[in-house]
Design a protein around this motif. Structure first.
Motif, PDB file in Angstrom:
ATOM      1  N   GLN A   1      25.150 -28.546  11.389  1.00  0.00           N
ATOM      2  CA  GLN A   1      25.992 -27.931  10.447  1.00  0.00           C
ATOM      3  C   GLN A   1      25.073 -26.920   9.464  1.00  0.00           C
ATOM      4  OE1 GLN A   1      26.846 -30.869   7.400  1.00  0.00           O
ATOM      5  NE2 GLN A   1      28.110 -29.552   6.047  1.00  0.00           N
ATOM      6  N   LEU A   2      25.760 -25.850   9.330  1.00  0.00           N
ATOM      7  CA  LEU A   2      25.145 -24.745   8.634  1.00  0.00           C
ATOM      8  C   LEU A   2      25.604 -24.520   7.170  1.00  0.00           C
ATOM      9  CD1 LEU A   2      25.059 -22.192  11.691  1.00  0.00           C
ATOM     10  CD2 LEU A   2      23.437 -23.647  11.159  1.00  0.00           C
ATOM     11  N   GLN A   3      24.794 -24.439   6.262  1.00  0.00           N
ATOM     12  CA  GLN A   3      25.362 -24.185   4.844  1.00  0.00           C
ATOM     13  C   GLN A   3      24.573 -22.973   4.293  1.00  0.00           C
ATOM     14  OE1 GLN A   3      27.386 -26.170   3.168  1.00  0.00           O
ATOM     15  NE2 GLN A   3      27.339 -24.933   1.375  1.00  0.00           N
ATOM     16  N   ALA A   4      25.398 -21.735   4.021  1.00  0.00           N
ATOM     17  CA  ALA A   4      25.089 -20.519   3.507  1.00  0.00           C
ATOM     18  C   ALA A   4      25.053 -20.643   1.928  1.00  0.00           C
ATOM     19  CB  ALA A   4      25.836 -19.527   4.043  1.00  0.00           C
ATOM     20  N   SER A   5      24.094 -19.912   1.391  1.00  0.00           N
ATOM     21  CA  SER A   5      24.252 -19.870  -0.175  1.00  0.00           C
ATOM     22  C   SER A   5      23.288 -18.755  -0.693  1.00  0.00           C
ATOM     23  CB  SER A   5      23.498 -21.122  -0.746  1.00  0.00           C
ATOM     24  OG  SER A   5      22.182 -21.279  -0.315  1.00  0.00           O
ATOM     25  N   GLY A   6      23.378 -18.445  -1.982  1.00  0.00           N
ATOM     26  CA  GLY A   6      22.745 -17.435  -2.336  1.00  0.00           C
ATOM     27  C   GLY A   6      23.344 -15.933  -2.801  1.00  0.00           C
ATOM     28  N   GLY A   7      24.820 -16.246  -2.321  1.00  0.00           N
ATOM     29  CA  GLY A   7      25.703 -14.889  -2.706  1.00  0.00           C
ATOM     30  C   GLY A   7      26.007 -14.817  -3.997  1.00  0.00           C
ATOM     31  N   GLY A   8      26.593 -13.626  -4.529  1.00  0.00           N
ATOM     32  CA  GLY A   8      26.475 -13.372  -5.956  1.00  0.00           C
ATOM     33  C   GLY A   8      26.938 -12.094  -6.280  1.00  0.00           C
ATOM     34  N   VAL A   9      27.256 -11.713  -7.428  1.00  0.00           N
ATOM     35  CA  VAL A   9      27.275 -10.099  -7.912  1.00  0.00           C
ATOM     36  C   VAL A   9      26.200  -9.599  -8.448  1.00  0.00           C
ATOM     37  CG1 VAL A   9      28.654  -8.960  -9.528  1.00  0.00           C
ATOM     38  CG2 VAL A   9      29.641 -10.814  -8.664  1.00  0.00           C
ATOM     39  N   VAL A  10      25.805  -8.419  -7.887  1.00  0.00           N
ATOM     40  CA  VAL A  10      24.677  -7.731  -8.281  1.00  0.00           C
ATOM     41  C   VAL A  10      25.050  -6.082  -8.156  1.00  0.00           C
ATOM     42  CG1 VAL A  10      23.924  -7.544  -5.650  1.00  0.00           C
ATOM     43  CG2 VAL A  10      22.302  -7.295  -7.546  1.00  0.00           C
ATOM     44  N   GLN A  11      24.130  -5.568  -8.952  1.00  0.00           N
ATOM     45  CA  GLN A  11      24.498  -4.241  -8.965  1.00  0.00           C
ATOM     46  C   GLN A  11      23.970  -3.356  -7.797  1.00  0.00           C
ATOM     47  OE1 GLN A  11      22.946  -2.685 -13.162  1.00  0.00           O
ATOM     48  NE2 GLN A  11      24.966  -3.108 -14.011  1.00  0.00           N
ATOM     49  N   ALA A  12      24.399  -2.161  -7.566  1.00  0.00           N
ATOM     50  CA  ALA A  12      23.773  -1.477  -6.496  1.00  0.00           C
ATOM     51  C   ALA A  12      22.194  -1.144  -6.863  1.00  0.00           C
ATOM     52  CB  ALA A  12      24.646  -0.185  -6.466  1.00  0.00           C
ATOM     53  N   ARG A  36      28.406 -10.713   8.877  1.00  0.00           N
ATOM     54  CA  ARG A  36      29.386 -10.431   7.305  1.00  0.00           C
ATOM     55  C   ARG A  36      30.762  -9.747   7.756  1.00  0.00           C
ATOM     56  NH1 ARG A  36      25.863  -5.275   4.959  1.00  0.00           N
ATOM     57  NH2 ARG A  36      26.566  -3.597   6.467  1.00  0.00           N
ATOM     58  N   GLN A  37      31.579 -10.099   6.767  1.00  0.00           N
ATOM     59  CA  GLN A  37      32.854  -9.502   6.998  1.00  0.00           C
ATOM     60  C   GLN A  37      33.530  -9.121   5.506  1.00  0.00           C
ATOM     61  OE1 GLN A  37      35.429 -12.454   9.006  1.00  0.00           O
ATOM     62  NE2 GLN A  37      36.921 -10.927   9.370  1.00  0.00           N
ATOM     63  N   ALA A  38      33.697  -7.839   5.659  1.00  0.00           N
ATOM     64  CA  ALA A  38      34.304  -7.186   4.507  1.00  0.00           C
ATOM     65  C   ALA A  38      35.830  -7.413   4.433  1.00  0.00           C
ATOM     66  CB  ALA A  38      33.904  -5.819   4.339  1.00  0.00           C
ATOM     67  N   PRO A  39      36.506  -7.526   3.291  1.00  0.00           N
ATOM     68  CA  PRO A  39      38.010  -7.515   3.430  1.00  0.00           C
ATOM     69  C   PRO A  39      38.536  -6.547   4.355  1.00  0.00           C
ATOM     70  CG  PRO A  39      36.974  -7.474   1.323  1.00  0.00           C
ATOM     71  CD  PRO A  39      36.104  -7.177   2.031  1.00  0.00           C
ATOM     72  N   GLY A  40      39.550  -6.740   5.073  1.00  0.00           N
ATOM     73  CA  GLY A  40      40.296  -6.022   5.809  1.00  0.00           C
ATOM     74  C   GLY A  40      39.554  -5.595   6.974  1.00  0.00           C
ATOM     75  N   LYS A  41      38.222  -6.007   7.375  1.00  0.00           N
ATOM     76  CA  LYS A  41      37.476  -5.631   8.451  1.00  0.00           C
ATOM     77  C   LYS A  41      36.967  -6.863   9.278  1.00  0.00           C
ATOM     78  CE  LYS A  41      35.569  -1.324   6.094  1.00  0.00           C
ATOM     79  NZ  LYS A  41      34.362  -0.645   5.980  1.00  0.00           N
ATOM     80  N   LEU A  84      20.597  -2.930  -2.470  1.00  0.00           N
ATOM     81  CA  LEU A  84      22.045  -3.252  -1.999  1.00  0.00           C
ATOM     82  C   LEU A  84      22.897  -2.136  -2.428  1.00  0.00           C
ATOM     83  CD1 LEU A  84      21.999  -6.977  -2.770  1.00  0.00           C
ATOM     84  CD2 LEU A  84      22.535  -6.060  -0.582  1.00  0.00           C
ATOM     85  N   ARG A  85      23.985  -1.810  -1.564  1.00  0.00           N
ATOM     86  CA  ARG A  85      24.907  -0.977  -1.663  1.00  0.00           C
ATOM     87  C   ARG A  85      26.085  -1.372  -1.764  1.00  0.00           C
ATOM     88  NH1 ARG A  85      22.824   2.259   3.684  1.00  0.00           N
ATOM     89  NH2 ARG A  85      20.723   2.723   2.885  1.00  0.00           N
ATOM     90  N   SER A  86      27.199  -0.765  -2.423  1.00  0.00           N
ATOM     91  CA  SER A  86      28.474  -1.236  -2.545  1.00  0.00           C
ATOM     92  C   SER A  86      29.000  -1.515  -0.870  1.00  0.00           C
ATOM     93  CB  SER A  86      29.521  -0.164  -3.075  1.00  0.00           C
ATOM     94  OG  SER A  86      29.424   0.994  -2.462  1.00  0.00           O
ATOM     95  N   THR A 119      28.984 -17.131   2.578  1.00  0.00           N
ATOM     96  CA  THR A 119      28.938 -16.855   0.857  1.00  0.00           C
ATOM     97  C   THR A 119      29.071 -15.556   0.661  1.00  0.00           C
ATOM     98  OG1 THR A 119      27.068 -17.174  -0.731  1.00  0.00           O
ATOM     99  CG2 THR A 119      26.481 -16.403   1.197  1.00  0.00           C
ATOM    100  N   LEU A 120      29.775 -15.121  -0.664  1.00  0.00           N
ATOM    101  CA  LEU A 120      30.278 -14.054  -1.024  1.00  0.00           C
ATOM    102  C   LEU A 120      28.943 -13.153  -1.562  1.00  0.00           C
ATOM    103  CD1 LEU A 120      32.588 -11.842  -1.419  1.00  0.00           C
ATOM    104  CD2 LEU A 120      33.198 -13.027  -3.282  1.00  0.00           C
ATOM    105  N   VAL A 121      28.957 -11.819  -1.486  1.00  0.00           N
ATOM    106  CA  VAL A 121      27.992 -10.815  -1.838  1.00  0.00           C
ATOM    107  C   VAL A 121      28.857  -9.911  -2.310  1.00  0.00           C
ATOM    108  CG1 VAL A 121      26.342  -9.237  -1.355  1.00  0.00           C
ATOM    109  CG2 VAL A 121      26.023 -11.564  -0.547  1.00  0.00           C
ATOM    110  N   THR A 122      28.829  -9.512  -3.576  1.00  0.00           N
ATOM    111  CA  THR A 122      29.626  -8.479  -4.247  1.00  0.00           C
ATOM    112  C   THR A 122      28.708  -7.379  -4.742  1.00  0.00           C
ATOM    113  OG1 THR A 122      31.403  -9.787  -4.776  1.00  0.00           O
ATOM    114  CG2 THR A 122      31.490  -7.521  -5.812  1.00  0.00           C
ATOM    115  N   VAL A 123      28.707  -6.103  -4.501  1.00  0.00           N
ATOM    116  CA  VAL A 123      27.597  -5.311  -4.799  1.00  0.00           C
ATOM    117  C   VAL A 123      28.347  -4.283  -5.828  1.00  0.00           C
ATOM    118  CG1 VAL A 123      25.687  -3.509  -4.529  1.00  0.00           C
ATOM    119  CG2 VAL A 123      26.207  -5.543  -2.899  1.00  0.00           C
TER     120      VAL A 123
END
Length: 125
Positions: A1-12, A36-41, A84-86, A119-123
């Protein structure tokens, strides 16, 4: 089992550290990777660290900014993400694959047998 964590919202320009905790199998004998998988990609390769010799691979867009590492004693794989970049915004997944995977196959998502939940990363720019 793999458990990813640490994602969040961060500024560029900021940093995040993702962790992938493993359990239930001897994942320290596996090659570990981040995708990684971005929306629609489609899901794309980010980085991998080969178990047999510690060889690391990165997709071009993250070279010099991301660093993958593993602690086999603690069964944890981390992805340090700096500057990090958008365009880094995505759901990040950890994956486990063959110990002796060939270098040319380390970026191939089909080479990895086990996957975490992401885990979701939002820049924000």
């Amino acid at each position: 089992q793999l458990q990813a964590s640490g994602g969040g919202v961060v500024q560029a320009g900021g940093s995040l550290r993702l962790s992938c905790a493993t359990s239930g199998r001897t994942f320290n004998s596996y090659t570990m990777a981040w995708f990684r998988q971005a929306p629609g990609k489609e899901r794309e390769f980010v980085s991998a660290i080969r178990r047999s010799d510690g060889n690391t691979q990165y997709t071009d867009s993250v070279k010099g900014r991301f660093t993958i590492s593993r602690d086999n004693a603690k069964n944890i794989v981390t992805l340090q993400m700096n500057i990090l970049r958008s365009e880094d915004t995505a759901v990040y997944y950890c994956a486990a694959g063959p110990r002796h995977i060939i270098v040319s196959n380390m970026a191939n998502k089909n080479a990895y047998e086990y996957w975490g939940q992401g885990t979701l990363v939002t820049v924000s720019s």
